[in-house]
Design an enzyme around this catalytic site. Structure first.
Site, PDB file in Angstrom:
ATOM      1  N   ASN A 126       0.934  -0.081   5.690  1.00 54.06           N
ATOM      2  CA  ASN A 126       1.499  -0.740   4.515  1.00 54.06           C
ATOM      3  C   ASN A 126       2.207  -1.989   5.007  1.00 54.06           C
ATOM      4  OD1 ASN A 126       2.906  -1.538   2.248  1.00 54.06           O
ATOM      5  ND2 ASN A 126       4.326   0.171   2.259  1.00 54.06           N
ATOM      6  N   GLY A 127       1.720  -3.169   4.599  1.00 53.34           N
ATOM      7  CA  GLY A 127       2.398  -4.402   4.993  1.00 53.34           C
ATOM      8  C   GLY A 127       1.428  -5.444   5.504  1.00 53.34           C
TER       9      GLY A 127
ATOM     10  N   TYR B  73      10.753  -3.521  -9.015  1.00 60.25           N
ATOM     11  CA  TYR B  73       9.506  -3.136  -9.657  1.00 60.25           C
ATOM     12  C   TYR B  73       8.637  -2.151  -8.881  1.00 60.25           C
ATOM     13  CZ  TYR B  73       4.793  -3.228 -11.350  1.00 60.25           C
ATOM     14  OH  TYR B  73       3.584  -2.838 -11.788  1.00 60.25           O
TER      15      TYR B  73
ATOM     16  N   CYS C 110       0.848  -1.179   0.000  1.00 61.52           N
ATOM     17  CA  CYS C 110       0.000   0.000   0.000  1.00 61.52           C
ATOM     18  C   CYS C 110       0.889   1.237   0.000  1.00 61.52           C
ATOM     19  CB  CYS C 110      -0.875   0.008   1.245  1.00 61.52           C
ATOM     20  SG  CYS C 110      -1.962  -1.427   1.364  1.00 61.52           S
TER      21      CYS C 110
ATOM     22  N   GLY D 197      -1.281   1.078  -4.748  1.00 59.87           N
ATOM     23  CA  GLY D 197      -2.570   0.496  -4.388  1.00 59.87           C
ATOM     24  C   GLY D 197      -3.689   1.281  -5.036  1.00 59.87           C
TER      25      GLY D 197
END
Ligand code: SF4
Length: 496
Positions: free
Chosen positions: A116-117, A270, A15, A42
């Site tokens: 995030n995670g 990426y 995210c 996201g």
């Protein structure tokens, strides 16, 4: 990466999180810009929480940042402090209920959280609280299926009983909760007058600290978001660190756990924007070096090097330069079709390839092509791209991948599905070559990939490539859980 950015099913992102402490600044607008800059991380939902010093207002909805917010909505979010979140679901379903930031009231106070995670000990934590993920709001206050909501619940339960004159309840509760969390987490949190940033001890996911021109502080998943809101980079939030920003500035820098840096290597390959810097290195330049390494490692006689746009472009440039083969375009990307991983279901992703990429026959016909991409995860998309190139007249297709085979699932916040969905999980490179129907196939070796980052070889998580999991996971248990959660995927079609 074939399916995520350009062509079809693949790993999803983590995210994007963003936070602003900026009295006198248009904090909601800054957060909107920050989330827009982080949209690639996201696309399922977006949200902003703002405080004016007394009240926290949260606005969130499903969809892209530009869909969720407009000028009128942003104008209603007045305050001096804000956090924002772009969500790609890695736990919990894709629903409004799981959009973030999460708001939680505790007595007369409240706080908001963006995560995030993925935690790896969610079940133990939930069991310890006498609750299990997935219970409904009627059954418990734990009204969301995400591990992020579990963290909010843990914080609420550690909230000091008596209000404090210094208002530090949130950071004190966090100091008790953080050491109990395992897995990957970069948090932005706020109460009515403080902005807090946290990274897990391994620092799987990036989180940077910046200053706004004219005063104020920013927290963001990537340094590029600082550039875009006119802030300058100060430093990374350290793995295992909590930073607290309030009216006195950067008031607290608490190293709550011993740092053991293991940044996700795929941030370099990426996930991050090319204009982001990681470990002080340009991501774009690192990706070009990956292509150079690939050309040295796996040379091939060919007429043209072409990328799978856009994910393969920097590595293809590096490959062409190092190999002395002309660089050219063989596929045109439709810029106006949304990224295919906006829709998480396999069925929806399948139609995305033809919508997004179209060959340029005049550039391809009769040529021996080197086609470069940054990774192959499920492989269905790569196979379709190769078929398109052959139909357009390519004489030979030599596929080069600027990362090693993606063999193991991620448990720290990247949506890879279960192990059986990964093309390289049980197939050799030769078998993958046959499945893709390419004339040759080569993946970049892990040591060369890490060398291309110009960062310390020991500072990365490489678990999905090496099975070396920095936070232990029981692969069998975890995969069994994913079998139950994931829609069944028929992989028989991939057998050559
Ligand atoms: S397992 Fe792979 S995707 Fe997940 S954090 Fe590690 S390197 Fe990144």
């Amino acid at each position: 990466m074939l399916a995520a950015d350009s062509t079809g099913p693949s790993i999803g992102h983590a995210c994007g999180v963003f936070g602003v402490y900026g009295p006198g600044q248009p904090v909601a607008h800054l957060t909107y810009l920050g989330l827009f800059a982080l949209q690639h991380r996201g696309q399922e939902s977006a949200g902003i929480a703002v405080s004016d010093g007394e009240t926290i207002t949260v606005m969130k909805d499903m969809g892209l940042v530009t869909k969720v917010f407009d000028e009128r909505r942003l104008a209603s979010l007045q305050g001096h402090l804000a956090i924002g979140h772009n969500r790609y679901s890695t736990t919990g379903s894709s629903s409004w209920q799981n959009a973030q930031p999460i708001y939680r009231s505790v007595g007369d106070a409240g706080f908001a959280l963006g995560h995030n995670g993925n935690l790896t000990n969610t079940a133990e934590l939930a069991a310890g609280l006498g609750m299990l993920p997935g219970l409904t709001a009627d059954e418990t206050e734990f009204d969301s299926t995400t591990d992020s909501a579990l963290v909010a619940e843990l914080i609420a339960r550690e909230w000091p009983d008596e209000p404090r004159s210094d208002g530090r309840e949130l950071e004190l509760a966090l100091a008790k909760v953080l050491p109990r969390l395992e897995g990957g987490f970069s948090f932005v949190l706020m109460d009515d007058s403080r902005l807090i940033g946290v990274r897990d001890p391994h620092g799987f996911w990036p989180l940077v600290l910046g200053r706004v021109e004219g005063g104020g502080w920013i927290l963001a998943s990537e340094s590029a978001a600082l550039d875009i809101v006119g802030a300058h980079y100060i430093r990374d939030v350290n793995p295992g660190e909590m930073v607290v920003i309030d009216a006195t500035g950067l008031r607290c820098e608490l190293q709550y756990a011993e740092p053991s840096p293991r940044l996700c290597l795929f941030e370099f390959v990426y996930f991050s924007r090319p204009d982001t810097r990681l470990y002080g290195q340009s991501v774009h330049a690192a990706r070009q070096r990956m292509g150079e390494e690939l050309a040295q490692q796996s040379p091939i006689d060919a007429d043209m090097v072409m990328p799978v746009p856009e994910s393969g472009i920097p590595a293809a440039q590096g490959f062409a330069r190092a190999a002395g083969i002309p660089y050219g375009d063989g596929l045109v990307k439709n810029r106006y079709v949304g990224r295919t991983f906006i829709q998480p279901s396999q069925q929806q992703r399948g139609a995305g390839v033809r919508m997004k990429l179209n060959p340029l026959p005049e550039n391809i016909q009769g040529k021996r092509l080197v086609v470069v991409d940054d990774s192959i995860v499920r492989g269905t998309t790569t196979r379709q791209v190769v078929a398109m190139l052959r139909e357009a007249g390519a004489a030979e297709v030599h596929f080069r991948v600027s990362s090693p085979p993606y063999r193991y699932p991620c448990f720290y916040g990247m949506d890879t599905g279960r192990r059986g969905e990964l093309l390289a999980a049980d197939l050799s490179v030769g078998e993958i070559r046959d499945y893709l129907d390419v004339d040759s196939l080569a993946y970049l070796d892990l040591d060369r990939l890490i060398r291309a980052t110009h960062a310390s070889p020991t500072s990365f998580c490489t678990a999905c490539l090496s099975a070396d999991y920095p936070v232990p996971v029981d692969l069998q248990v975890a995969d069994a859980k994913r079998v139950l959660e994931a829609p069944e995927v028929d992989l028989t079609a991939r057998t050559p």
